[in-house]
Write a protein that holds these residues in place. Structure first.
Motif, mmCIF file in Angstrom:
data_model
loop_
_atom_site.group_PDB
_atom_site.id
_atom_site.type_symbol
_atom_site.label_atom_id
_atom_site.label_comp_id
_atom_site.label_asym_id
_atom_site.label_seq_id
_atom_site.Cartn_x
_atom_site.Cartn_y
_atom_site.Cartn_z
ATOM 1 N N THR A 178 0.864 -1.178 0.000
ATOM 2 C CA THR A 178 0.000 0.000 0.000
ATOM 3 C C THR A 178 0.902 1.230 0.000
ATOM 4 O O THR A 178 1.891 1.277 0.741
ATOM 5 N N PRO A 228 -3.255 -0.329 -3.466
ATOM 6 C CA PRO A 228 -4.061 0.719 -2.843
ATOM 7 C C PRO A 228 -3.152 1.931 -2.631
ATOM 8 O O PRO A 228 -2.036 1.795 -2.121
ATOM 9 N N TYR A 256 -7.515 0.919 -5.419
ATOM 10 C CA TYR A 256 -6.417 0.237 -6.119
ATOM 11 C C TYR A 256 -6.033 0.949 -7.407
ATOM 12 O O TYR A 256 -6.887 1.389 -8.170
#
Length: 431
Positions: A178, A228, A256
């Protein structure tokens, strides 16, 4: 080889090399001793063991030292783990020499005696074969009645096969990255060339350079290449609310982005629509990833949060608490510092020297890696070399952090699937 003051020999360094065996076993051993020689005038001895691996040329190299056990002639040393490669390079019959010393504060440790063994002998475990006489050759030569200087006994011998980070990846563990980007006002107005977020139409800004460089490194470890991507510290349209975990693509239900290029596009789009503000809070994005990590603790997934920031932080206490809580989860944090600021707070979060703590609780393991991006901008123009160094340092601690979680939970890698073999077509002939 000689180096140093021209015209003056400053000593010699001799390098010897040996090809490493592919053995991946490690062994956990424990030893004790009985009736060692008394070496100290006022007390008993303070014994420790030194293990030597024999080399191909017959020389010996130190491969392990035990701790010192104070004031006893009958010490029991703590169990220790050593790789079989370090002990004998996978050659089970190679000589292992063990020396016994009496520790002295000034470093002039007294030699008590020595013995030799081999991995094959040690692998018999606790038995009469693994009780060794400690012999001092000088005493043996001078004293006719000399028998030995005590005995050393192997108490336990346990072999473990060391598994690697790649064993888990081959077994199907997924690494999920992420990305979180600092949109606070301390970065400067994006319309100004002095800003770290400067919207330059001709070249990447500081954040863009760091994102691209680090993203291209880490995306190879993410199986689906879907990241993400979050921002923090900005006022969002249309109502100007401040957010510390907003989706860069504008879709909080599906934040995403497709590959690092998708993250870069979402980043530049966000710069045009949000207002840089503050404060700089790390805890919300750490807790965001921690929520996902807390739901998958079986070893099938591991989460890595990449924070790109100018290093100014407003919620240090909350961030430390988030890190302490996250240290129990399958999760790591990489912080990339951009710009010229002092990064003392980031170094503190890194926890290499002092483990991060909050309210008297220490992090279960070190999960933060900090790298200042400016150290990797190669002024000589050798961009490829500096990015290779960046790749190494960004990912340096991830495998060990990953393994420390798996070991602590007793999670073994799943067996790798068999290699794909295309089906064989049988030709049928009609009669």
């Amino acid at each position: 080889m000689d180096r140093g003051i021209p015209g003056r020999k400053c000593g010699t360094i001799i390098l010897t090399a040996e090809e490493l065996n592919c053995c991946r076993d490690a062994v956990l051993m424990q030893f004790c001793a009985n009736k060692l020689d008394k070496k100290d005038f006022f007390g008993k001895s303070d014994p420790f063991l030194v293990f030597y691996r024999s080399n191909e040329d017959g020389s010996f190299t130190i491969c392990h030292k035990t701790e010192v056990v104070k004031n006893t002639l009958n010490p029991v040393w703590q169990a220790f783990k050593i790789s079989v490669r370090a002990l004998c390079n996978g050659d089970y019959d190679r000589t292992i020499k063990v020396e016994v010393y009496d520790w002295d504060r000034d470093g002039s440790h007294d030699f008590i005696g020595e013995f030799t063994t081999s991995y094959r002998e040690l692998s018999r475990g606790q038995s009469q074969f693994n009780v060794y006489e400690v012999v001092n050759p000088k005493k043996k030569g001078k004293k006719k009645k000399y028998i030995n200087s005590g005995t050393v006994t192997l108490l336990s011998f346990l072999v473990e096969t060391e598994v690697s980070f790649l064993d888990y990846i081959k077994g199907g563990t997924q690494i999920n990255f992420t990305v979180a980007i600092d949109f606070t006002a301390s970065n400067g107005n994006p319309a100004q060339p002095t800003s770290l977020h400067y919207m330059n139409p001709y070249q990447l800004n500081a954040y863009g350079m760091a994102l691209k460089a680090v993203g291209e490194i880490v995306q190879d470890y993410d199986s689906d290449k879907m990241f993400p991507a979050l921002g923090f510290g900005a006022k969002l349209p249309p109502d100007g609310r401040i957010s510390h975990e907003f989706a860069l693509n504008g879709n909080p239900q599906n934040p995403y982005c497709d590959g690092i290029e998708g993250v870069m596009e979402a980043y530049y789009r966000s710069l045009k629509s949000v207002q840089l503000y503050g404060p700089t809070n790390f805890a919300p994005v750490i807790n965001h990833v921690a929520r996902y990590a807390s739901s998958v603790k079986d070893g099938s997934q591991y989460f890595v949060l990449l924070i790109v920031t100018d290093g100014v932080i407003s919620d240090m206490a909350q961030t430390k608490e988030s890190i302490v809580n996250a240290s129990k989860l399958p999760m790591s944090i990489i912080i990339v510092g951009v710009g010229p600021a002092e990064f003392d707070a980031m170094v503190e979060l890194d926890g290499d020297d002092v483990r991060v703590s909050s309210r008297g609780k220490y992090a279960e393991r070190d999960i933060v890696q900090f790298v200042p991006f400016r150290d990797y901008i190669d002024r000589s123009g050798n961009h490829i070399l500096s990015m290779a160094r960046l790749a190494k340092d960004v990912l340096a601690e991830i495998p060990e952090q990953f393994l420390s979680y798996m070991r602590a939970r007793g999670i073994k890698p799943s067996p790798a699937p068999p290699p794909y073999t295309p089906p064989t077509h049988v030709l049928q002939t009609q009669i």
